[in-house]
Motif scaffolding. Structure first.
Motif, PDB file in Angstrom:
ATOM      1  N   MET A 224       0.842  -1.190   0.000  1.00  0.00           N
ATOM      2  CA  MET A 224       0.000   0.000   0.000  1.00  0.00           C
ATOM      3  C   MET A 224       0.883   1.247   0.000  1.00  0.00           C
ATOM      4  N   ASN A 225       0.427   2.265  -0.681  1.00  0.00           N
ATOM      5  CA  ASN A 225       1.177   3.516  -0.829  1.00  0.00           C
ATOM      6  C   ASN A 225       0.648   4.576   0.130  1.00  0.00           C
ATOM      7  N   GLY A 226       0.706   4.301   1.410  1.00  0.00           N
ATOM      8  CA  GLY A 226       0.151   5.208   2.405  1.00  0.00           C
ATOM      9  C   GLY A 226       1.164   6.176   2.974  1.00  0.00           C
ATOM     10  N   LYS A 227       0.740   6.869   4.005  1.00  0.00           N
ATOM     11  CA  LYS A 227       1.547   7.913   4.625  1.00  0.00           C
ATOM     12  C   LYS A 227       2.835   7.367   5.250  1.00  0.00           C
ATOM     13  N   ALA A 228       2.737   6.254   5.989  1.00  0.00           N
ATOM     14  CA  ALA A 228       3.929   5.701   6.654  1.00  0.00           C
ATOM     15  C   ALA A 228       4.999   5.334   5.631  1.00  0.00           C
TER      16      ALA A 228
ATOM     17  N   GLN B 135       8.692   7.150   5.243  1.00  0.00           N
ATOM     18  CA  GLN B 135       9.922   6.362   5.282  1.00  0.00           C
ATOM     19  C   GLN B 135      10.783   6.635   4.054  1.00  0.00           C
ATOM     20  N   GLU B 136      10.144   6.685   2.883  1.00  0.00           N
ATOM     21  CA  GLU B 136      10.876   6.970   1.644  1.00  0.00           C
ATOM     22  C   GLU B 136      11.523   8.358   1.688  1.00  0.00           C
ATOM     23  N   ILE B 137      10.797   9.331   2.228  1.00  0.00           N
ATOM     24  CA  ILE B 137      11.339  10.695   2.303  1.00  0.00           C
ATOM     25  C   ILE B 137      12.503  10.751   3.285  1.00  0.00           C
ATOM     26  N   GLU B 138      12.390  10.061   4.410  1.00  0.00           N
ATOM     27  CA  GLU B 138      13.515  10.018   5.353  1.00  0.00           C
ATOM     28  C   GLU B 138      14.745   9.396   4.708  1.00  0.00           C
ATOM     29  N   GLU B 139      14.550   8.334   3.940  1.00  0.00           N
ATOM     30  CA  GLU B 139      15.668   7.720   3.225  1.00  0.00           C
ATOM     31  C   GLU B 139      16.250   8.688   2.190  1.00  0.00           C
TER      32      GLU B 139
ATOM     33  N   MET C 132       6.553  19.348   3.433  1.00  0.00           N
ATOM     34  CA  MET C 132       6.808  20.376   4.448  1.00  0.00           C
ATOM     35  C   MET C 132       6.880  19.756   5.852  1.00  0.00           C
ATOM     36  N   ALA C 133       5.972  18.832   6.146  1.00  0.00           N
ATOM     37  CA  ALA C 133       5.950  18.189   7.463  1.00  0.00           C
ATOM     38  C   ALA C 133       7.225  17.385   7.707  1.00  0.00           C
ATOM     39  N   MET C 134       7.722  16.733   6.689  1.00  0.00           N
ATOM     40  CA  MET C 134       8.951  15.952   6.844  1.00  0.00           C
ATOM     41  C   MET C 134      10.163  16.860   7.018  1.00  0.00           C
ATOM     42  N   ILE C 135      10.192  17.969   6.317  1.00  0.00           N
ATOM     43  CA  ILE C 135      11.275  18.938   6.531  1.00  0.00           C
ATOM     44  C   ILE C 135      11.193  19.468   7.958  1.00  0.00           C
ATOM     45  N   GLU C 136       9.991  19.789   8.397  1.00  0.00           N
ATOM     46  CA  GLU C 136       9.782  20.296   9.759  1.00  0.00           C
ATOM     47  C   GLU C 136      10.219  19.271  10.804  1.00  0.00           C
ATOM     48  N   LYS C 137       9.901  18.013  10.565  1.00  0.00           N
ATOM     49  CA  LYS C 137      10.237  16.947  11.516  1.00  0.00           C
ATOM     50  C   LYS C 137      11.747  16.742  11.627  1.00  0.00           C
TER      51      LYS C 137
ATOM     52  N   HIS D  86      10.923   7.979  -6.725  1.00  0.00           N
ATOM     53  CA  HIS D  86       9.506   8.264  -6.950  1.00  0.00           C
ATOM     54  C   HIS D  86       8.714   7.666  -5.791  1.00  0.00           C
ATOM     55  N   VAL D  87       7.991   8.517  -5.072  1.00  0.00           N
ATOM     56  CA  VAL D  87       7.167   8.095  -3.947  1.00  0.00           C
ATOM     57  C   VAL D  87       5.704   8.290  -4.322  1.00  0.00           C
ATOM     58  N   ILE D  88       4.885   7.303  -4.024  1.00  0.00           N
ATOM     59  CA  ILE D  88       3.448   7.404  -4.268  1.00  0.00           C
ATOM     60  C   ILE D  88       2.751   7.526  -2.915  1.00  0.00           C
TER      61      ILE D  88
END
Length: 179
Positions: free
Chosen positions: A1-5, A9-13, A37-42, A160-162
């Motif tokens: 599944m291509n959900g938020k979690a 994880q992909e963005i952190e990597e 934006m939320a991941m940059i903020e985190k 590429h993240v979905i």
């Protein structure tokens, strides 16, 4: 599944990698740039972010940055603080705004890139890569029509993240897919 979690994880990597660009697509039409934006903020404090938007008049709208508390319409190149980080804005399509922003950024968020894909116009992204010093670039879509040619932008992203709405709102997810 291509959900938020999975997307987080992909963005952190992506942050930990040597990769320069990331393409974020999926059925969460109004949340992909907000997730960036939320991941940059985190993960970062005092980062400088260039938000290249389709029209500066859209910044304060709820589907853009009104949802994170931006109420005053910033001018091109004006720096504002959002959370722990600093943002400047310019326009994907008004090239006259590009010189009004700084030359160096930690991140750039380009949203929505759909029109670039429809027109096969890579100049707004090429400008970022050639004339700005940006560590990481987010290319975020709004909708993902079959006619959109995101691979034409492939030289600007490594990952590429979905980010789909399927687990949050299955009915919305199906509507966006046209099912």
């Amino acid at each position: 599944m291509n959900g938020k979690a999975q997307a987080m994880q992909e963005i952190e990597e992506f942050f930990k990698s040597e990769e320069k660009g990331i393409l974020v697509t999926g059925t969460h039409q109004f949340k992909k740039h907000i997730l960036a934006m939320a991941m940059i903020e985190k993960c970062y404090k005092n980062a400088h972010v260039l938000f290249r938007i389709n029209g500066l008049q859209n910044i304060t709208g709820n589907s853009f940055l009104g949802c994170v508390g931006v109420e005053k319409q910033p001018k091109a190149g004006e720096q504002i603080r959002i959370g722990h980080n600093y943002y400047e804005f310019d326009s994907l399509f008004n090239r006259g705004t590009w010189s009004k922003t700084s030359d160096q950024f930690d991140f750039s968020i380009c949203y929505p890139i759909d029109a670039l894909a429809r027109k096969k116009d890579n100049e707004p992204i090429e400008n970022l890569c050639r004339w700005k010093r940006i560590e990481k670039i987010f290319l975020c879509s709004w909708t993902d029509g079959d006619e959109y040619d995101y691979p034409f932008l492939s030289e600007y992203y490594d990952r590429h993240v979905i980010y789909d709405a399927e687990e949050d709102d299955p009915a919305y997810h199906k509507r966006v897919l046209g099912k």
